[in-house]
Design a protein around this motif. Structure first.
Motif, PDB file in Angstrom:
ATOM      1  N   ILE A  27       7.472 -16.363  -2.021  1.00 14.45           N
ATOM      2  CA  ILE A  27       6.594 -15.285  -1.845  1.00 14.45           C
ATOM      3  C   ILE A  27       5.630 -15.785  -0.539  1.00 14.45           C
ATOM      4  N   PRO A  28       5.618 -15.079   0.671  1.00  9.93           N
ATOM      5  CA  PRO A  28       4.862 -15.404   1.913  1.00  9.93           C
ATOM      6  C   PRO A  28       3.432 -14.712   1.670  1.00  9.93           C
ATOM      7  N   THR A  29       2.440 -15.548   1.542  1.00  9.80           N
ATOM      8  CA  THR A  29       0.950 -14.891   1.567  1.00  9.80           C
ATOM      9  C   THR A  29       0.005 -15.570   2.550  1.00  9.80           C
ATOM     10  N   MET A  30      -1.231 -15.029   2.455  1.00  9.92           N
ATOM     11  CA  MET A  30      -2.320 -15.645   3.371  1.00  9.92           C
ATOM     12  C   MET A  30      -3.128 -16.253   2.334  1.00  9.92           C
ATOM     13  N   GLY A  31      -2.877 -16.132   1.177  1.00 13.64           N
ATOM     14  CA  GLY A  31      -3.981 -17.091   0.220  1.00 13.64           C
ATOM     15  C   GLY A  31      -5.037 -16.105  -0.261  1.00 13.64           C
ATOM     16  N   ALA A  32      -6.027 -16.477  -0.723  1.00 19.56           N
ATOM     17  CA  ALA A  32      -7.002 -16.004  -1.477  1.00 19.56           C
ATOM     18  C   ALA A  32      -6.394 -14.895  -2.647  1.00 19.56           C
ATOM     19  N   GLY A  36      -2.274  -8.911  -7.407  1.00 18.44           N
ATOM     20  CA  GLY A  36      -1.226  -8.639  -6.772  1.00 18.44           C
ATOM     21  C   GLY A  36      -0.260  -9.498  -6.233  1.00 18.44           C
ATOM     22  N   HIS A  37      -0.773 -10.684  -5.809  1.00 21.78           N
ATOM     23  CA  HIS A  37       0.243 -11.659  -5.390  1.00 21.78           C
ATOM     24  C   HIS A  37       0.673 -12.487  -6.532  1.00 21.78           C
ATOM     25  N   LEU A  38       0.090 -12.532  -7.770  1.00 19.10           N
ATOM     26  CA  LEU A  38       0.523 -13.250  -9.032  1.00 19.10           C
ATOM     27  C   LEU A  38       1.508 -12.305  -9.559  1.00 19.10           C
ATOM     28  N   SER A  39       1.536 -10.938  -9.317  1.00 15.32           N
ATOM     29  CA  SER A  39       2.760 -10.102  -9.957  1.00 15.32           C
ATOM     30  C   SER A  39       3.978 -10.376  -9.044  1.00 15.32           C
ATOM     31  N   LEU A  40       3.808 -10.713  -7.797  1.00 21.47           N
ATOM     32  CA  LEU A  40       5.068 -11.128  -7.102  1.00 21.47           C
ATOM     33  C   LEU A  40       5.559 -12.479  -7.580  1.00 21.47           C
ATOM     34  N   ILE A  41       4.736 -13.408  -7.709  1.00 15.61           N
ATOM     35  CA  ILE A  41       5.051 -14.759  -8.333  1.00 15.61           C
ATOM     36  C   ILE A  41       5.613 -14.697  -9.508  1.00 15.61           C
ATOM     37  N   TYR A 145       9.910 -11.767  -1.896  1.00 12.76           N
ATOM     38  CA  TYR A 145       8.797 -10.659  -2.466  1.00 12.76           C
ATOM     39  C   TYR A 145       7.825 -10.213  -1.569  1.00 12.76           C
ATOM     40  N   PHE A 146       7.557  -9.046  -1.446  1.00 18.11           N
ATOM     41  CA  PHE A 146       6.635  -8.329  -0.799  1.00 18.11           C
ATOM     42  C   PHE A 146       6.081  -7.157  -1.477  1.00 18.11           C
ATOM     43  N   GLY A 147       4.692  -6.905  -1.312  1.00 15.17           N
ATOM     44  CA  GLY A 147       4.070  -5.712  -1.996  1.00 15.17           C
ATOM     45  C   GLY A 147       4.317  -4.605  -1.470  1.00 15.17           C
ATOM     46  N   GLN A 148       4.494  -3.300  -2.135  1.00 16.69           N
ATOM     47  CA  GLN A 148       4.361  -2.055  -1.373  1.00 16.69           C
ATOM     48  C   GLN A 148       3.020  -1.680  -0.708  1.00 16.69           C
ATOM     49  N   LYS A 149       1.972  -2.518  -1.189  1.00 16.02           N
ATOM     50  CA  LYS A 149       0.577  -2.409  -0.569  1.00 16.02           C
ATOM     51  C   LYS A 149       0.749  -2.241   0.757  1.00 16.02           C
ATOM     52  N   ASP A 150       1.612  -3.176   1.397  1.00 15.93           N
ATOM     53  CA  ASP A 150       1.609  -3.091   2.861  1.00 15.93           C
ATOM     54  C   ASP A 150       2.849  -2.757   3.025  1.00 15.93           C
ATOM     55  N   GLN A 152       4.435  -0.601   5.379  1.00 11.19           N
ATOM     56  CA  GLN A 152       5.008  -0.749   6.721  1.00 11.19           C
ATOM     57  C   GLN A 152       5.553  -2.156   6.940  1.00 11.19           C
ATOM     58  N   GLN A 153       4.795  -2.974   6.504  1.00 15.93           N
ATOM     59  CA  GLN A 153       4.795  -4.500   6.678  1.00 15.93           C
ATOM     60  C   GLN A 153       6.353  -4.871   6.012  1.00 15.93           C
ATOM     61  N   ALA A 154       6.439  -4.273   4.663  1.00 16.67           N
ATOM     62  CA  ALA A 154       7.701  -4.460   3.844  1.00 16.67           C
ATOM     63  C   ALA A 154       8.986  -3.811   4.664  1.00 16.67           C
ATOM     64  N   PRO A 174       5.617  -3.303  -6.845  1.00 17.34           N
ATOM     65  CA  PRO A 174       4.552  -1.999  -6.787  1.00 17.34           C
ATOM     66  C   PRO A 174       3.000  -2.650  -6.455  1.00 17.34           C
ATOM     67  N   ILE A 175       2.304  -1.746  -6.125  1.00 15.52           N
ATOM     68  CA  ILE A 175       0.898  -2.050  -5.899  1.00 15.52           C
ATOM     69  C   ILE A 175       0.243  -2.300  -7.072  1.00 15.52           C
ATOM     70  N   ILE A 176      -0.609  -3.574  -7.182  1.00 15.43           N
ATOM     71  CA  ILE A 176      -1.276  -3.670  -8.458  1.00 15.43           C
ATOM     72  C   ILE A 176      -2.883  -3.448  -8.145  1.00 15.43           C
ATOM     73  N   ARG A 177      -3.652  -2.617  -8.841  1.00 16.41           N
ATOM     74  CA  ARG A 177      -4.709  -2.015  -8.848  1.00 16.41           C
ATOM     75  C   ARG A 177      -5.948  -2.374  -9.747  1.00 16.41           C
ATOM     76  N   ALA A 183      -6.833  -0.676  -4.540  1.00 24.36           N
ATOM     77  CA  ALA A 183      -5.596  -1.378  -4.539  1.00 24.36           C
ATOM     78  C   ALA A 183      -6.105  -3.020  -4.235  1.00 24.36           C
ATOM     79  N   MET A 184      -5.693  -3.865  -4.943  1.00 23.32           N
ATOM     80  CA  MET A 184      -6.200  -5.486  -4.823  1.00 23.32           C
ATOM     81  C   MET A 184      -5.662  -5.856  -3.504  1.00 23.32           C
ATOM     82  N   SER A 185      -6.903  -6.672  -2.913  1.00 27.29           N
ATOM     83  CA  SER A 185      -6.545  -6.989  -1.472  1.00 27.29           C
ATOM     84  C   SER A 185      -7.689  -8.336  -1.352  1.00 27.29           C
TER      85      SER A 185
HETATM   86  P1  AMP Z   1      -1.201 -11.227   2.121  1.00 29.48           P
HETATM   87  O1  AMP Z   1      -1.817 -12.375   1.257  1.00 29.48           O
HETATM   88  O2  AMP Z   1      -2.353 -10.134   2.210  1.00 29.48           O
HETATM   89  O3  AMP Z   1      -0.549 -11.330   3.324  1.00 29.48           O
HETATM   90  O4  AMP Z   1      -0.208 -10.554   0.772  1.00 29.48           O
HETATM   91  C1  AMP Z   1       0.854 -11.228   0.579  1.00 29.48           C
HETATM   92  C2  AMP Z   1       1.873 -10.411  -0.260  1.00 29.48           C
HETATM   93  O5  AMP Z   1       1.172  -9.905  -1.358  1.00 29.48           O
HETATM   94  C3  AMP Z   1       2.173  -9.071   0.594  1.00 29.48           C
HETATM   95  O6  AMP Z   1       3.694  -9.012   0.636  1.00 29.48           O
HETATM   96  C4  AMP Z   1       1.473  -8.148   0.224  1.00 29.48           C
HETATM   97  O7  AMP Z   1       2.039  -6.892   0.178  1.00 29.48           O
HETATM   98  C5  AMP Z   1       1.153  -8.501  -1.382  1.00 29.48           C
HETATM   99  N1  AMP Z   1       0.061  -7.860  -2.001  1.00 29.48           N
HETATM  100  C6  AMP Z   1      -1.069  -7.932  -1.508  1.00 29.48           C
HETATM  101  N2  AMP Z   1      -1.959  -7.137  -2.379  1.00 29.48           N
HETATM  102  C7  AMP Z   1      -0.998  -6.677  -3.262  1.00 29.48           C
HETATM  103  C8  AMP Z   1      -1.093  -5.812  -4.387  1.00 29.48           C
HETATM  104  N3  AMP Z   1      -2.547  -5.147  -4.485  1.00 29.48           N
HETATM  105  N4  AMP Z   1      -0.214  -5.251  -5.072  1.00 29.48           N
HETATM  106  C9  AMP Z   1       0.972  -5.810  -4.709  1.00 29.48           C
HETATM  107  N5  AMP Z   1       1.239  -6.630  -3.722  1.00 29.48           N
HETATM  108  C10 AMP Z   1       0.261  -7.110  -2.882  1.00 29.48           C
END
Ligand code: AMP
Length: 280
Positions: A27-32, A36-41, A145-150, A152-154, A174-177, A183-185
């Motif tokens: 799972i690539p992330t930028m942290g924080a 949403g991230h935890l659902s991917l993990i 694993y990538f989130g539908q939240k982004d 276009q990125q996916a 799926p997007i976690i809200r 949408a969580m961000s």
């Molecule tokens: P980021 O740290 O924002 O680059 O996100 C890392 C990954 O988490 C990306 O694949 C995002 O699409 C995903 N992500 C971020 N927010 C959510 C969310 N609310 N629900 C599901 N996935 C998310």
């Protein structure tokens, strides 16, 4: 849990796991990190023996006027959260490790990067494709694993993986809200209390668009106009874009046909938020 900061050590770690017959989810992330991230993990944990999470705020995907400097970096908390969701290892390289002096190679994905966020954030997807490619080489995983939240990125990553024959399976989750639908961000924490309330208008507008499509309204212009009205009735909100696009190609759709995505980018105060809904 292991925290690895060097690319070579990360590659060696994955090699050892593979040799032992273990599968790797990444799972690539930028942290924080948030739910949403935890659902991917958690999803990765279900489908793989080992789960690697990268935490790297990638400078090349931010525009010069964007929030690279102020982007939150709560590493200790992230490590704790990632571990609790099932991560086995964290890859946390420095910017110098990823882009040492003399760095000169970038990945450009074509047409699919040109609309939506690609149009509002020039160079953004070049930075994303480049860093994800580099991360895939640092963490050669079975599934990523990538989130539908982004959305276009996916799609950009799927296109890149296909075009460059990268041996990883891309999974979109799926997007976690939040309770009110926001949408969580990681960027939601920039919002003050008043802005946070307004931010629910993105999801409210998406729900109305979905209902219009369900009631057989086909002209996307009509739907986009209604979405704009809902968002602009909010004093703190300023629309960056509202688009209805084909879910596969991301080409703008004049009429609702097949699978489409309603995609939004909206400034709430100074904070730019995105959201989307896939329909059909
Ligand atoms: P980021 O740290 O924002 O680059 O996100 C890392 C990954 O988490 C990306 O694949 C995002 O699409 C995903 N992500 C971020 N927010 C959510 C969310 N609310 N629900 C599901 N996935 C998310």
């Amino acid at each position: 849990m292991k925290i690895i900061r060097k690319i070579k050590l990360m590659q060696e770690y994955v090699k050892r796991q593979r040799k032992a017959g273990r599968t790797i989810g990444f799972i690539p992330t930028m942290g924080a990190l948030h739910e949403g991230h935890l659902s991917l993990i958690r999803q990765a944990k279900k489908e793989n023996d080992i789960v690697a999470v990268s935490i790297f705020v990638n400078p090349t995907q931010f525009g010069p006027q964007e929030d690279f400097k102020k982007y939150p970096r709560p590493l200790a908390k992230d490590v704790r959260l990632a571990k609790s969701a099932g991560a086995s290892v964290i890859f946390n390289p420095s910017a110098d490790e990823m882009y040492p002096a003399g760095y000169q190679t970038f990945v450009e994905v074509g047409k699919i990067t040109q609309g939506l966020c690609g149009a509002s954030r020039p160079g953004h997807f070049r930075g994303v494709a480049t860093v994800v490619n580099k991360l895939f080489n640092a963490v050669p995983a079975d599934k990523a694993y990538f989130g539908q939240k982004d959305y276009q990125q996916a799609r950009v990553i799927q296109q890149m993986v296909k075009d460059l024959n990268i041996a990883v399976q891309v999974v979109i989750c799926p997007i976690i809200r939040e309770q009110d639908g926001l949408a969580m961000s990681s960027r939601n924490q920039y919002l003050n209390a008043e802005e946070r309330k307004s931010a629910a208008c993105l999801y409210e507008a998406l729900k109305v668009a979905k209902a219009m499509i369900k009631s057989k309204i086909k002209e996307t212009a009509k739907i986009k106009k209604e979405v704009r009205n809902i968002i602009e009735s909010n004093l703190l909100a300023k629309v960056d874009y509202i688009e209805i696009v084909d879910a596969e190609t991301l080409e703008p759709a004049k009429m609702i046909k097949g699978k489409v995505v309603i995609a939004l980018a909206v400034y709430i105060g100074k904070t730019r938020l995105i959201d989307n809904m896939v329909i059909g």
